[in-house]
Design an enzyme around this catalytic site. Structure first.
Site, mmCIF file in Angstrom:
data_model
loop_
_atom_site.group_PDB
_atom_site.id
_atom_site.type_symbol
_atom_site.label_atom_id
_atom_site.label_comp_id
_atom_site.label_asym_id
_atom_site.label_seq_id
_atom_site.Cartn_x
_atom_site.Cartn_y
_atom_site.Cartn_z
ATOM 1 N N ALA A 141 -6.111 10.276 -6.884
ATOM 2 C CA ALA A 141 -5.847 8.289 -7.024
ATOM 3 C C ALA A 141 -5.514 7.697 -5.713
ATOM 4 O O ALA A 141 -6.142 8.146 -4.456
ATOM 5 C CB ALA A 141 -3.746 8.688 -7.253
ATOM 6 N N ASN A 142 -5.632 6.799 -6.509
ATOM 7 C CA ASN A 142 -5.708 5.626 -4.882
ATOM 8 C C ASN A 142 -4.277 5.449 -4.905
ATOM 9 O O ASN A 142 -3.567 5.993 -4.864
ATOM 10 C CB ASN A 142 -6.069 4.106 -5.742
ATOM 11 C CG ASN A 142 -7.801 4.164 -5.595
ATOM 12 O OD1 ASN A 142 -8.151 5.249 -5.954
ATOM 13 N ND2 ASN A 142 -8.370 3.347 -5.277
ATOM 14 N N ARG A 143 -3.993 5.124 -2.871
ATOM 15 C CA ARG A 143 -3.176 4.403 -2.467
ATOM 16 C C ARG A 143 -2.659 3.172 -3.326
ATOM 17 O O ARG A 143 -3.011 2.243 -3.734
ATOM 18 C CB ARG A 143 -2.491 4.928 -1.369
ATOM 19 C CG ARG A 143 -3.164 5.447 -0.009
ATOM 20 C CD ARG A 143 -3.174 5.242 1.200
ATOM 21 N NE ARG A 143 -3.426 5.957 2.114
ATOM 22 C CZ ARG A 143 -2.922 7.624 1.793
ATOM 23 N NH1 ARG A 143 -1.787 7.645 1.894
ATOM 24 N NH2 ARG A 143 -3.884 8.653 2.889
ATOM 25 N N SER A 144 -1.636 3.022 -3.952
ATOM 26 C CA SER A 144 -0.473 1.937 -4.449
ATOM 27 C C SER A 144 0.668 2.153 -4.293
ATOM 28 O O SER A 144 0.811 2.565 -5.394
ATOM 29 C CB SER A 144 -1.689 1.587 -5.899
ATOM 30 O OG SER A 144 -0.922 0.414 -6.083
ATOM 31 N N PRO A 174 -1.061 3.066 -9.023
ATOM 32 C CA PRO A 174 -2.160 3.591 -9.135
ATOM 33 C C PRO A 174 -3.007 4.473 -10.543
ATOM 34 O O PRO A 174 -1.726 4.113 -11.691
ATOM 35 C CB PRO A 174 -2.253 4.097 -8.431
ATOM 36 C CG PRO A 174 -0.596 5.242 -8.872
ATOM 37 C CD PRO A 174 0.129 3.479 -8.951
#
Ligand code: CTP
Ligand code: CA
Length: 227
Positions: free
Chosen positions: A33-36, A21
């Site tokens: 943030a994005n989930r990653s 992310p």
């Protein structure tokens, strides 16, 4: 583990991978943030290295360890990721597996925002640079092969086809990340490879296996030229 010499299908090639992310600060203790997990991107970097490539991995704050033998550059924000990518061109192939935050807070606070400062704060968001699109449309340093990802929750292939054209990349690796699939954060992945030639549905496989398959395709596309 390195492959035997005849399997060094990316020997002499330079490959750049983004993964994980990005974190966009709100203040010193909070971020967007994005989930990653970084699992798929890191697996691609490891597979490219195992195939003999010189690999640079530009990673946001991922959950997985740096792959062995891969030069890993750690970044936080999308803008940092963009700068690190640009600094590491030219490459033969770039693979953009990072889950980049689309927006950042325009006026991140230098100090921790306090609850008692008059109710919930309003965040003013601005769009981040599109790293994939900007490298795919680079006038002088466009890699010969530019591969993007598209994590979708509906109309996976249709969205991926549109994304490929919009961004100007060669391939899009598309997957369905709706919660029911369990792909997010897991070890398996079910992807579709979208190119100018059409769409291939790949069988569900470990992220390591998807990475090896993608690396084999990349090696075939780059061919023997330029060695
Ligand atoms: N990407 C990027 N820089 C950004 C946003 C996305 O490099 N600022 C890359 C991702 O790494 C991925 C591809 O673009 O390879 C597609 O990302 P995605 O989030 O699916 O596409 P967006 O254009 O941001 O569209 P949306 O989030 O609205 O679906
Ligand atoms: Ca996005």
């Amino acid at each position: 583990e390195m492959l035997s010499p005849q399997q060094q299908i990316l020997k002499g090639r330079r490959v750049l991978v983004t993964s994980g992310p990005t974190h966009e600060p709100i203040d010193p203790v909070r971020f967007i943030a994005n989930r990653s997990s970084g699992k798929q991107g890191h697996a691609i970097a490891a597979a490219a290295r195992a195939a003999g490539a010189e690999v640079v991995l530009v990673s946001g704050p991922a959950e997985v360890a740096d792959p062995q033998g891969v030069r890993t550059l750690h970044v936080e924000s999308a803008r940092d990721m963009m700068a690190a990518v640009e600094e590491n061109l030219p490459v033969d192939c770039a693979i953009f597996a990072a889950a980049v935050a689309d927006w950042r807070v325009a006026d991140a606070s230098d100090q921790k925002i306090k609850k008692d400062a008059g109710g919930a704060p309003t965040l003013h968001l601005v769009e981040n640079p599109d790293i994939l699109a900007s490298i795919a449309r680079h006038h002088t340093l466009r890699p010969r092969l530019v591969v993007g990802f598209a994590a979708e929750t509906e109309q996976v292939v249709a969205h991926a086809k549109a994304k490929r054209e919009r961004k100007g990349c060669d391939w899009i690796v598309a997957n369905d990340v709706s919660p029911a699939t369990g792909i997010m954060g897991g070890d398996l992945n079910t992807v579709h490879l979208v190119s100018a030639a059409g769409v291939e549905d790949w069988p569900s496989a470990s992220k390591a296996e998807v990475a090896r398959r993608l690396v084999a395709r990349i090696a075939a596309a780059l061919g023997e030229a330029g060695r």
